[in-house]
Design a protein around this motif. Structure first.
Motif, PDB file in Angstrom:
ATOM      1  N   UNK A   1       0.819  -1.203   0.000  1.00 48.12           N
ATOM      2  CA  UNK A   1       0.000   0.000   0.000  1.00 48.12           C
ATOM      3  C   UNK A   1       0.859   1.262   0.000  1.00 48.12           C
ATOM      4  N   UNK A   2       0.247   2.363  -0.460  1.00 47.88           N
ATOM      5  CA  UNK A   2       0.873   3.682  -0.417  1.00 47.88           C
ATOM      6  C   UNK A   2      -0.134   4.648   0.199  1.00 47.88           C
ATOM      7  N   UNK A   3       0.256   5.324   1.285  1.00 49.31           N
ATOM      8  CA  UNK A   3      -0.601   6.303   1.949  1.00 49.31           C
ATOM      9  C   UNK A   3       0.158   7.617   2.049  1.00 49.31           C
ATOM     10  N   UNK A   4      -0.436   8.685   1.536  1.00 52.33           N
ATOM     11  CA  UNK A   4       0.218   9.990   1.505  1.00 52.33           C
ATOM     12  C   UNK A   4      -0.710  11.018   2.127  1.00 52.33           C
ATOM     13  N   UNK A   5      -0.224  11.672   3.201  1.00 50.62           N
ATOM     14  CA  UNK A   5      -1.024  12.647   3.931  1.00 50.62           C
ATOM     15  C   UNK A   5      -0.192  13.878   4.221  1.00 50.62           C
ATOM     16  N   UNK A   6      -0.780  15.056   3.979  1.00 53.75           N
ATOM     17  CA  UNK A   6      -0.113  16.301   4.327  1.00 53.75           C
ATOM     18  C   UNK A   6      -1.141  17.321   4.783  1.00 53.75           C
ATOM     19  N   UNK A   7      -0.692  18.241   5.615  1.00 55.76           N
ATOM     20  CA  UNK A   7      -1.562  19.345   6.002  1.00 55.76           C
ATOM     21  C   UNK A   7      -1.571  20.414   4.921  1.00 55.76           C
ATOM     22  N   UNK A   8      -0.427  20.612   4.274  1.00 58.05           N
ATOM     23  CA  UNK A   8      -0.348  21.509   3.130  1.00 58.05           C
ATOM     24  C   UNK A   8      -0.586  20.750   1.844  1.00 58.05           C
ATOM     25  N   UNK A   9      -0.217  21.352   0.739  1.00 57.37           N
ATOM     26  CA  UNK A   9      -0.447  20.747  -0.577  1.00 57.37           C
ATOM     27  C   UNK A   9       0.571  19.639  -0.842  1.00 57.37           C
ATOM     28  N   UNK A  10       0.095  18.521  -1.352  1.00 59.45           N
ATOM     29  CA  UNK A  10       0.974  17.493  -1.910  1.00 59.45           C
ATOM     30  C   UNK A  10       1.065  17.721  -3.416  1.00 59.45           C
ATOM     31  N   UNK A  11       2.295  17.824  -3.917  1.00 60.01           N
ATOM     32  CA  UNK A  11       2.513  18.085  -5.337  1.00 60.01           C
ATOM     33  C   UNK A  11       3.255  16.907  -5.957  1.00 60.01           C
ATOM     34  N   UNK A  12       2.703  16.358  -7.020  1.00 58.68           N
ATOM     35  CA  UNK A  12       3.319  15.217  -7.704  1.00 58.68           C
ATOM     36  C   UNK A  12       3.669  15.640  -9.126  1.00 58.68           C
ATOM     37  N   UNK A  13       4.947  15.507  -9.478  1.00 63.58           N
ATOM     38  CA  UNK A  13       5.407  15.822 -10.826  1.00 63.58           C
ATOM     39  C   UNK A  13       5.029  14.697 -11.781  1.00 63.58           C
ATOM     40  N   UNK A  14       5.140  14.959 -13.072  1.00 65.05           N
ATOM     41  CA  UNK A  14       4.854  13.921 -14.068  1.00 65.05           C
ATOM     42  C   UNK A  14       5.759  12.712 -13.882  1.00 65.05           C
ATOM     43  N   UNK A  15       6.978  12.950 -13.408  1.00 71.35           N
ATOM     44  CA  UNK A  15       7.916  11.855 -13.161  1.00 71.35           C
ATOM     45  C   UNK A  15       7.611  11.106 -11.868  1.00 71.35           C
ATOM     46  N   UNK A  16       6.654  11.596 -11.093  1.00 74.72           N
ATOM     47  CA  UNK A  16       6.353  11.004  -9.795  1.00 74.72           C
ATOM     48  C   UNK A  16       5.227   9.992  -9.809  1.00 74.72           C
ATOM     49  N   UNK A  17       5.089   9.242 -10.889  1.00 74.55           N
ATOM     50  CA  UNK A  17       4.034   8.240 -10.997  1.00 74.55           C
ATOM     51  C   UNK A  17       4.138   7.213  -9.879  1.00 74.55           C
ATOM     52  N   UNK A  18       2.985   6.719  -9.438  1.00 71.89           N
ATOM     53  CA  UNK A  18       2.930   5.736  -8.358  1.00 71.89           C
ATOM     54  C   UNK A  18       2.403   4.421  -8.916  1.00 71.89           C
ATOM     55  N   UNK A  19       3.153   3.352  -8.682  1.00 73.15           N
ATOM     56  CA  UNK A  19       2.731   1.999  -9.053  1.00 73.15           C
ATOM     57  C   UNK A  19       2.736   1.152  -7.795  1.00 73.15           C
TER      58      UNK A  19
END
Length: 206
Positions: free
Chosen positions: A114-132
């Protein structure tokens, strides 16, 4: 402060670091050896390439920056401030990023669990930051921060959940890949900003 200016070879042994709430931790060069790495505390934390059996950062007062590739088993990162991932994360089982400020994913994540991502501010994902991921992927389950993304998300018949508002900065593909299951859920507003959004939950996913 704790500073390693040259390579660290753990030889399969565990490494534990603690610089207190105000001390900084810097690993300028690569750490190899596949032992478990535990960081109990530290303010500004910066890491080069890491090859470890597991990675647990229990507390970062200010920031965590991964400047190189991370090859690990389970990864847990808790930062009172920011998390920045510049190098790709591979061979991970479960990944949990939790930030009191912002998260920036500038390179890909590949996890068997699993992948869990939590932030109080903005989470920014670049095009190179794909999640598999081989398990479910969840954004914003525990914190109120929104998501701005250009990165694709793929699972293997597992759910993909966006709890907070999402803004696209490029074309994005969300796919449960296995073809037979895995739900895709957006619980808040989506702003495509003119970008293409492609969804595929398979024949049995909702």
């Amino acid at each position: 402060n704790i500073l390693f200016s040259a390579a660290i070879a753990t030889g399969g042994q565990n490494l534990a670091l603690d610089a207190g709430t105000a001390g900084n931790i810097t690993l300028s060069a690569a750490l190899t050896g596949r032992g478990a790495m535990t960081v109990r505390d530290g303010a500004v934390q910066a890491y080069g390439a890491l090859t470890v059996g597991s990675l647990s950062i229990a507390d970062a007062t200010t920031s965590v920056t991964f400047g190189g590739a991370v090859a690990s088993g389970a990864i847990t990162v808790n930062s009172g401030g920011t998390i920045v991932q510049t190098g790709a994360v591979t061979a991970a089982t479960n990944i949990d990023y939790d930030a009191g400020s912002t998260i920036a994913l500038n390179a890909a994540i590949a996890a068997s669990g699993t992948v869990a991502i939590d932030s109080t501010g903005v989470t920014t994902i670049a095009a190179a930051g794909a999640i598999t991921a081989g398990g479910a992927v969840t954004f914003g389950a525990a914190k109120s921060g929104t998501l701005t993304t250009a990165g694709d998300v793929d699972t293997t018949d597992d759910n993909i959940t966006f709890t907070r508002a999402v803004t696209l900065t490029a074309a994005v593909d969300i796919d449960t890949v296995g073809g037979s299951a895995g739900n895709i859920l957006f619980s808040a507003a989506i702003a495509t900003a003119g970008q293409d959004l492609t969804l595929d939950a398979g024949t049995a996913g909702n």
